[in-house]
Design a protein around this motif. Structure first.
Motif, short mmCIF file in Angstrom:
data_model
loop_
_atom_site.label_atom_id
_atom_site.label_comp_id
_atom_site.label_asym_id
_atom_site.label_seq_id
_atom_site.Cartn_x
_atom_site.Cartn_y
_atom_site.Cartn_z
N ALA A 52 -34.95 -7.67 -92.88
CA ALA A 52 -34.65 -7.17 -94.36
C ALA A 52 -35.76 -6.64 -94.99
N VAL A 53 -37.04 -6.85 -94.32
CA VAL A 53 -38.17 -6.00 -95.09
C VAL A 53 -38.43 -4.67 -94.42
N GLY A 54 -38.43 -4.72 -92.90
CA GLY A 54 -38.62 -3.72 -92.34
C GLY A 54 -37.73 -2.35 -92.55
N PHE A 55 -36.56 -2.79 -92.52
CA PHE A 55 -35.39 -1.84 -92.55
C PHE A 55 -35.10 -1.28 -93.95
N SER A 56 -35.95 -1.93 -94.98
CA SER A 56 -35.78 -1.52 -96.50
C SER A 56 -36.94 -0.71 -96.84
N LEU A 57 -38.01 -0.30 -95.60
CA LEU A 57 -38.98 0.66 -95.93
C LEU A 57 -38.46 1.97 -95.93
N GLN A 58 -38.70 3.07 -96.87
CA GLN A 58 -38.00 4.26 -96.82
C GLN A 58 -38.70 5.26 -96.14
N GLN A 59 -40.05 5.42 -96.28
CA GLN A 59 -40.56 6.51 -95.50
C GLN A 59 -41.51 6.16 -94.40
N VAL A 60 -41.86 7.02 -93.53
CA VAL A 60 -42.72 6.69 -92.47
C VAL A 60 -44.29 6.59 -93.28
N GLY A 61 -44.92 5.57 -92.88
CA GLY A 61 -46.25 5.46 -93.53
C GLY A 61 -46.04 4.48 -94.64
N ASP A 62 -45.05 3.87 -94.97
CA ASP A 62 -44.82 2.79 -96.11
C ASP A 62 -45.20 1.58 -95.63
N VAL A 63 -46.00 0.89 -96.56
CA VAL A 63 -46.57 -0.53 -95.84
C VAL A 63 -45.75 -1.48 -96.90
N SER A 64 -45.28 -2.71 -96.52
CA SER A 64 -44.80 -3.74 -97.23
C SER A 64 -45.84 -4.61 -97.92
N GLU A 65 -45.23 -5.29 -98.77
CA GLU A 65 -45.75 -6.29 -99.46
C GLU A 65 -46.00 -7.49 -98.31
N PRO A 66 -47.08 -8.56 -98.45
CA PRO A 66 -46.94 -9.56 -97.40
C PRO A 66 -45.65 -10.54 -97.82
N PHE A 67 -44.99 -10.98 -96.62
CA PHE A 67 -43.82 -11.76 -96.66
C PHE A 67 -43.89 -12.86 -95.59
N GLN A 68 -43.33 -14.00 -96.06
CA GLN A 68 -43.56 -15.05 -95.06
C GLN A 68 -42.34 -15.25 -94.18
N THR A 69 -42.67 -15.65 -93.03
CA THR A 69 -41.70 -15.76 -91.83
C THR A 69 -41.91 -17.10 -91.25
N ALA A 70 -41.14 -17.55 -90.30
CA ALA A 70 -41.23 -18.94 -89.50
C ALA A 70 -42.75 -18.94 -88.87
N ARG A 71 -43.39 -17.83 -88.51
CA ARG A 71 -44.40 -17.95 -87.93
C ARG A 71 -45.67 -17.73 -88.55
N GLY A 72 -45.35 -17.35 -89.80
CA GLY A 72 -46.72 -17.11 -90.76
C GLY A 72 -46.48 -15.85 -91.62
N TRP A 73 -47.54 -15.55 -92.51
CA TRP A 73 -47.31 -14.38 -93.32
C TRP A 73 -47.59 -12.99 -92.67
N MET A 74 -46.72 -12.09 -93.00
CA MET A 74 -46.52 -10.74 -92.04
C MET A 74 -46.72 -9.34 -93.32
N VAL A 75 -47.28 -8.50 -92.84
CA VAL A 75 -47.37 -7.07 -93.29
C VAL A 75 -46.79 -6.15 -92.32
N LEU A 76 -45.92 -5.38 -92.81
CA LEU A 76 -45.31 -4.26 -92.08
C LEU A 76 -45.87 -2.88 -92.47
N LYS A 77 -45.82 -1.92 -91.41
CA LYS A 77 -46.06 -0.56 -91.70
C LYS A 77 -45.16 0.07 -90.87
N LEU A 78 -44.24 1.19 -91.26
CA LEU A 78 -43.32 1.81 -90.75
C LEU A 78 -44.05 3.07 -90.14
N THR A 79 -43.99 3.21 -88.90
CA THR A 79 -44.75 4.11 -88.09
C THR A 79 -43.92 5.12 -87.56
N GLU A 80 -42.69 4.89 -87.12
CA GLU A 80 -41.57 5.68 -86.68
C GLU A 80 -40.16 5.45 -87.05
N ARG A 81 -39.54 6.63 -87.29
CA ARG A 81 -38.16 6.37 -87.68
C ARG A 81 -37.14 7.22 -86.99
#
Length: 491
Positions: A391-420
């Protein structure tokens, strides 16, 4: 003819292997004493000097001088052909496991100050003196490594035994080297050129080596009334690839090895033939099985593959009916930081947004060991492969975009889109070869099933399905003994 040709090629290789296995490998054993000696020398290094000669006679003369009282440095200056001879030999380090076995075994048995007998190496004959021995500070217990060492030592002993056997074989066939004429060849070799600077065939002017025509017929090696002359060597040198040609750095040994390969190809064929190894029941069974395999493959090619035709209309129809198979989904690669709490995730997010290298942030904050190993980067992912980030990762628009922190079953996560990589549908032309191969496989299977049904009827083959249903196949581990084995049958 195709079967005969295939069998000839297989025999040339397999009979030679079977012959050497029975003559060499099957006779090799490893004693506990040898294994312990191998373990004791593991990790040991020696400081040594060596004398290198081109012929066995030169080496024996040097060794006699040493045993007669001449110091090693003086003998090196007088007899060695190495480039460090004028210095009395250069001190080098010899680590156990890094030398040819024929030299390693006697060398590491010597005390400090001891010298080896002359030993033949790829460069020539060497005599080595031990100056210093350095033992390892620590190593794994013998019990933990003995089985692995047993395998390595056996392989080493097989190599030594093989060299001894082929050397004896050459003696039996009367192989004699002419080192005076080998010197003419050595002097004609060009300076060694770096392998990465290999010339192309189109840049080479043949013959590559210059010899006085008066030397052409001089023999380098003779055996069984045959010889290889300097002219033959020149032709072999031109035909060989740059990487397989003798090099000056390996002196006469390189020339000898270059010619030995050709001699052994001829000698081994004759020796294998005389051994009648082909009559051995085990070898004969392998030969029979290989012949049947070649015949069946040929039969399949003639009666199945060559009968299959795939038309352009069939390819078009297959593409139209299966176009979804020729679509690739969008793929993305992400940088991932997984933390245990929102505060740490926010800190990581701020540092990434501030321009700090993502791998540095991942190593500093991520609690996931896999993430640390990959420096925080995922493989290429399609939606659905890692649902927690879809949900979060595939909503990022451009390579280099960084997500806000979001919660998962394993903990809090931050994503950066590096390749598309965008989704794509392959055209008919792009997919044509794949479709052709797929249709041929389908049609070949159908053709084979038709033939099997026809042959089943012609040969009166009947399968009792009722009894077949009663059979049961159970697996057992390789270590477990068979319940009952007799007359070649395993139950």
């Amino acid at each position: 003819p195709a079967v005969a040709q295939g069998m000839e090629q297989f025999k040339r290789m397999s009979l030679n292997i079977a012959y050497l296995k029975k003559q060499v490998a099957d006779k090799v054993t490893v004693s506990e004493e040898e294994l312990r000696e191998y373990y004791d020398n593991t990790g040991v290094s020696l400081s040594v000097k060596q004398i290198l000669t081109d012929t066995e006679g030169q080496a024996e003369e040097a060794h006699a001088a040493l045993t007669g009282g001449m110091d090693f440095e003086s003998a090196c200056r007088r007899y060695s052909k190495s480039d460090d001879a004028s210095e009395g030999g250069r001190v080098v380090t010899a680590s156990f496991g890094g030398l040819i076995p024929e030299l390693q075994t006697p060398l590491f048995r010597l005390p400090v100050g001891g010298i080896t007998e002359p030993v033949y190496t790829p460069q020539g004959w060497v005599i080595v003196k031990v100056l210093k021995r350095s033992d390892p500070v620590q190593k794994l217990p013998f019990e933990e490594v003995q089985e692995d060492m047993r395998k390595r030592l056996r392989a080493i002993k097989e190599g030594v035994a093989l060299n001894e056997f082929t050397s004896k074989l050459r003696d039996d066939y009367g192989v004699e080297w002419n080192y005076d004429n080998m010197g003419i060849v050595f002097n004609a070799l060009p300076p060694d050129r770096a392998f990465e600077d290999a010339p192309s065939r189109s840049d080479e002017v043949y013959p590559l080596l210059y010899f006085d025509p008066a030397d052409y017929d001089k023999p380098l090696v003779t055996y069984q009334g045959k010889s290889i002359s300097i002219k033959d060597f020149s032709d072999f040198y031109d035909q060989a690839s740059f990487f397989n040609r003798p090099r000056r750095g390996y002196r006469y040994g390189a020339i000898r090895s270059f010619l030995t390969e050709r001699i052994m190809n001829e000698i081994s064929i004759d020796a294998v033939k005389k051994s009648k190894i082909e009559e051995d029941p085990e070898v004969a069974a392998v030969m029979k099985a290989k012949q049947e395999e070649i015949m069946v493959n040929l039969l399949y090619e003639e009666m199945v593959n060559k009968q299959v035709v795939v038309t352009a209309a069939e390819i078009q129809r297959y593409y139209n009916d299966n176009v979804d198979r020729f679509r690739t989904a969008e793929k993305r690669r992400f940088g991932v930081v997984l933390t245990g709490d929102i505060e740490t995730a926010l800190q990581a997010h701020n540092e990434i947004r501030a321009g700090k290298p993502f791998p540095t942030v991942a190593l500093a904050y991520s609690i996931d060991e896999d993430t640390k190993e990959t420096m925080g980067e995922t493989k290429e992912l399609s939606q659905g492969e890692q649902p927690e980030i879809d949900a979060v990762g595939f909503s990022l628009q451009q390579v280099g975009d960084v997500s806000e922190p979001f919660q998962t079953a394993r903990g809090w996560m931050v994503l950066k889109l590096t390749e598309r990589v965008d989704a794509k549908t392959f055209t008919l032309e792009e997919a044509r070869d794949r479709i052709d191969a797929a249709l041929r496989e389908i049609k070949s299977d159908e053709r084979l099933e038709e033939l099997l049904a026809k042959w089943k009827e012609e040969y009166g083959i009947e399968i009792n399905e009722k009894n077949l249903a009663k059979t049961e196949i159970t697996e057992r581990s390789a270590a477990a003994p068979a319940a009952d084995e007799h007359a070649g049958h395993r139950h």
